[in-house]
Motif scaffolding. Structure first.
Motif, PDB file in Angstrom:
ATOM      1  N   ASP A   1      10.702   2.937   5.886  1.00 50.40           N
ATOM      2  CA  ASP A   1      11.496   2.891   4.668  1.00 50.40           C
ATOM      3  C   ASP A   1      10.750   2.138   3.581  1.00 50.40           C
ATOM      4  O   ASP A   1      10.086   1.142   3.847  1.00 50.40           O
ATOM      5  N   ILE A   2      10.895   2.632   2.348  1.00 51.49           N
ATOM      6  CA  ILE A   2      10.353   1.897   1.230  1.00 51.49           C
ATOM      7  C   ILE A   2      11.486   1.590   0.268  1.00 51.49           C
ATOM      8  O   ILE A   2      12.531   2.243   0.277  1.00 51.49           O
TER       9      ILE A   2
ATOM     10  N   ARG B   1      10.616  -3.076   6.662  1.00 55.41           N
ATOM     11  CA  ARG B   1      10.385  -1.707   7.127  1.00 55.41           C
ATOM     12  C   ARG B   1       9.460  -0.939   6.185  1.00 55.41           C
ATOM     13  O   ARG B   1       9.343   0.273   6.277  1.00 55.41           O
ATOM     14  N   ASP B   2       8.809  -1.655   5.294  1.00 52.03           N
ATOM     15  CA  ASP B   2       7.802  -1.017   4.456  1.00 52.03           C
ATOM     16  C   ASP B   2       6.680  -0.488   5.340  1.00 52.03           C
ATOM     17  O   ASP B   2       6.334  -1.103   6.358  1.00 52.03           O
TER      18      ASP B   2
ATOM     19  N   ASN C   1      10.158  -6.276   2.221  1.00 47.56           N
ATOM     20  CA  ASN C   1      10.799  -5.211   2.985  1.00 47.56           C
ATOM     21  C   ASN C   1      10.194  -5.135   4.386  1.00 47.56           C
ATOM     22  O   ASN C   1       9.060  -4.690   4.548  1.00 47.56           O
TER      23      ASN C   1
ATOM     24  N   PRO D   1      16.852  -1.821   2.826  1.00 47.61           N
ATOM     25  CA  PRO D   1      16.068  -2.527   3.828  1.00 47.61           C
ATOM     26  C   PRO D   1      16.948  -3.325   4.780  1.00 47.61           C
ATOM     27  O   PRO D   1      18.077  -3.681   4.457  1.00 47.61           O
TER      28      PRO D   1
ATOM     29  N   SER E   1       3.693  -0.707   5.092  1.00 43.74           N
ATOM     30  CA  SER E   1       2.583  -1.671   5.173  1.00 43.74           C
ATOM     31  C   SER E   1       3.028  -3.021   5.722  1.00 43.74           C
ATOM     32  O   SER E   1       2.269  -3.989   5.667  1.00 43.74           O
ATOM     33  N   ALA E   2       4.237  -3.088   6.277  1.00 43.98           N
ATOM     34  CA  ALA E   2       4.824  -4.375   6.650  1.00 43.98           C
ATOM     35  C   ALA E   2       4.017  -5.135   7.687  1.00 43.98           C
ATOM     36  O   ALA E   2       3.950  -6.361   7.658  1.00 43.98           O
TER      37      ALA E   2
ATOM     38  N   PRO F   1       3.276  -1.578  -2.145  1.00 44.64           N
ATOM     39  CA  PRO F   1       3.888  -2.236  -0.987  1.00 44.64           C
ATOM     40  C   PRO F   1       4.840  -3.352  -1.420  1.00 44.64           C
ATOM     41  O   PRO F   1       4.575  -4.070  -2.387  1.00 44.64           O
ATOM     42  N   ALA F   2       5.949  -3.486  -0.719  1.00 40.20           N
ATOM     43  CA  ALA F   2       6.950  -4.514  -1.014  1.00 40.20           C
ATOM     44  C   ALA F   2       6.909  -5.574   0.082  1.00 40.20           C
ATOM     45  O   ALA F   2       7.264  -5.295   1.229  1.00 40.20           O
TER      46      ALA F   2
ATOM     47  N   ASN G   1       7.942  -3.800  -7.686  1.00 41.01           N
ATOM     48  CA  ASN G   1       6.875  -3.111  -6.949  1.00 41.01           C
ATOM     49  C   ASN G   1       6.630  -1.692  -7.446  1.00 41.01           C
ATOM     50  O   ASN G   1       5.931  -0.919  -6.813  1.00 41.01           O
ATOM     51  N   THR G   2       7.209  -1.351  -8.612  1.00 44.04           N
ATOM     52  CA  THR G   2       6.989  -0.034  -9.187  1.00 44.04           C
ATOM     53  C   THR G   2       6.313  -0.166 -10.543  1.00 44.04           C
ATOM     54  O   THR G   2       6.785  -0.895 -11.410  1.00 44.04           O
TER      55      THR G   2
END
Length: 413
Positions: free
Chosen positions: A37-38, A149-150, A147, A23, A152-153, A143-144, A44-45
């Protein structure tokens, strides 16, 4: 990991085109929420077995999802079933739970027990991914918040955490990773009893951001950088210092060094008493050289780093298989004392001792925790892993728990 496509997990969408990259450490996101990017971390996993077996649907839970956020709100429910499975199925339709207009309520039935559960609310659509590792485990990448650039950012979102099993429901409001929209919870039991947590004040994210900016001006630390805003200036969320340091390792790196050294010097000359509150009585601890040792503990404690203090699960605050009950009781109380900066305060030689109005009074301290608690209506909600460490008669954790639940109500907004 290899992509595991054409699946949905609980109410999560699996997307083709997974891109894993480092990120970029910025605190502004694109209004479109079209990041590419994720990141996949333990935070978050969610991992589970690939296929459920002997699934039963006799243990249902009634959910009441109340929408006070706006007119474009979606809910998502994620978690693992009683067999540690993530319930994969083909995506044949949109899987978000679309809530009604602001002020309305939607009833949802959870069909079976669920652990590691989360109920997400989003002002729009957020994205989930499924992956399959070489051990045959399916993983849900959520979702993070940290981050920029996630995918869902650019969306305002948040969640409450819960577990539902044969013992009942356990749920909490967690700000350990970040602060997002305001939530309140109520648990109604079959015996008629109710429990509630009122959550953050309306508009708290913006007010917390303002105070983080003010604190940064006072001490020169990057508290303001933890506030994530859209290009239009809207405060979307405030990420925790630990999550911020994951992207910016130099931030706050020496912030606690002087404090830790003073603590070690103080308790080389006098005892630190840790009240285990029933686990092992009152335990005497003393520093000898570089190690804090406690009576009856199977091992000692080295000086913590800033990440150890923020996360409470590394370095001296790691609890390992085989640690005795003294160690398991000292770890949360010692880390809480560092996080809240109470070890050098008056009466700090007994932990936990100080009431909540004495937390975060020393410098340095974790101002994220101080400021977030300030905007909690009833001062309840985790800002770090051991916010449930309190003197007898107090509770700052924001936990609901009870057997034979009749209704679990979450109010968003």
């Amino acid at each position: 990991m290899r992509g595991f496509f054409n699946l949905a997990v609980a109410s999560a969408t699996a997307l083709i085109g997974l891109s894993i990259a480092n990120p970029i450490p910025v605190t502004q996101v694109d209004d479109s929420g079209s990041g590419s990017d994720i990141i996949m971390t333990a935070g978050n996993t969610l991992n589970g077995t690939l296929y459920p077996t002997n699934l039963t649907t006799s243990d249902t839970l009634q959910l009441s999802l109340q929408n006070n956020l706006g007119n474009n709100v979606n809910a998502y429910i994620t978690g693992k079933d009683r067999n540690n499975a993530l319930l994969p199925q083909k995506v044949t339709a949109p899987v978000a739970i679309q809530l009604g207009s602001k002020g309305t309520t939607k009833q949802v039935t959870l069909p079976d027990f669920m652990t590691s559960g989360r109920i997400y609310f989003a002002m729009g659509t957020i994205n989930f991914f499924t992956v399959l590792n070489d051990a045959g485990e399916i993983g849900l990448v959520q979702p993070a918040a940290e981050n920029p650039r996630d995918p869902s950012a650019g969306v305002e979102w948040g969640f409450v955490e819960f577990t539902y099993n044969e013992n009942g429901v356990w749920a909490n409001l967690s700000f350990v990773d970040f602060v997002g929209p305001s939530f309140a919870m109520q648990l109604t039991l079959a015996n008629g009893g109710t429990q509630s947590v009122r959550g953050l004040q309306p508009g708290a994210v913006g007010m917390i951001c303002d105070e983080m900016v003010s604190q940064a001006k006072q001490d020169g630390q990057p508290w303001d950088k933890m506030c994530v805003k859209s290009k239009s200036g809207q405060a979307l969320r405030v990420i925790s210092p630990l999550k911020y340091r994951a992207l910016n390792p130099s931030a706050l790196s020496s912030y606690y060094d002087g404090y830790v050294n003073k603590v070690w010097a103080k308790y080389a000359a006098e005892d630190l008493t840790v009240d285990t509150q029933g686990a092992a009585g009152k335990v005497k601890c003393r520093v000898n050289g570089n190690t804090l040792s406690c009576a009856g503990d199977n091992r000692g404690y080295q000086k913590p780093s800033i990440d150890d203090i923020l996360g409470c699960n590394s370095g001296p605050f790691t609890v390992q298989p085989g640690d005795n009950n003294v160690h398991s009781a000292v770890v949360p109380r010692l880390c809480a004392a560092f996080y809240r900066s109470t070890l050098l305060a008056s009466g700090g030689n007994v932990q936990p001792h100080a009431k909540s109005d004495m937390y975060y009074k020393s410098d340095p301290t974790i101002h994220y925790g101080r400021i977030v608690h300030k905007y909690e209506i009833d001062n309840l909600g985790y800002t770090f892993a051991y916010d449930d460490v309190n003197p007898d008669g107090e509770n700052a954790a924001g936990v609901l728990a009870g057997a034979n639940p009749k209704m679990f109500t979450i109010t968003a907004g």
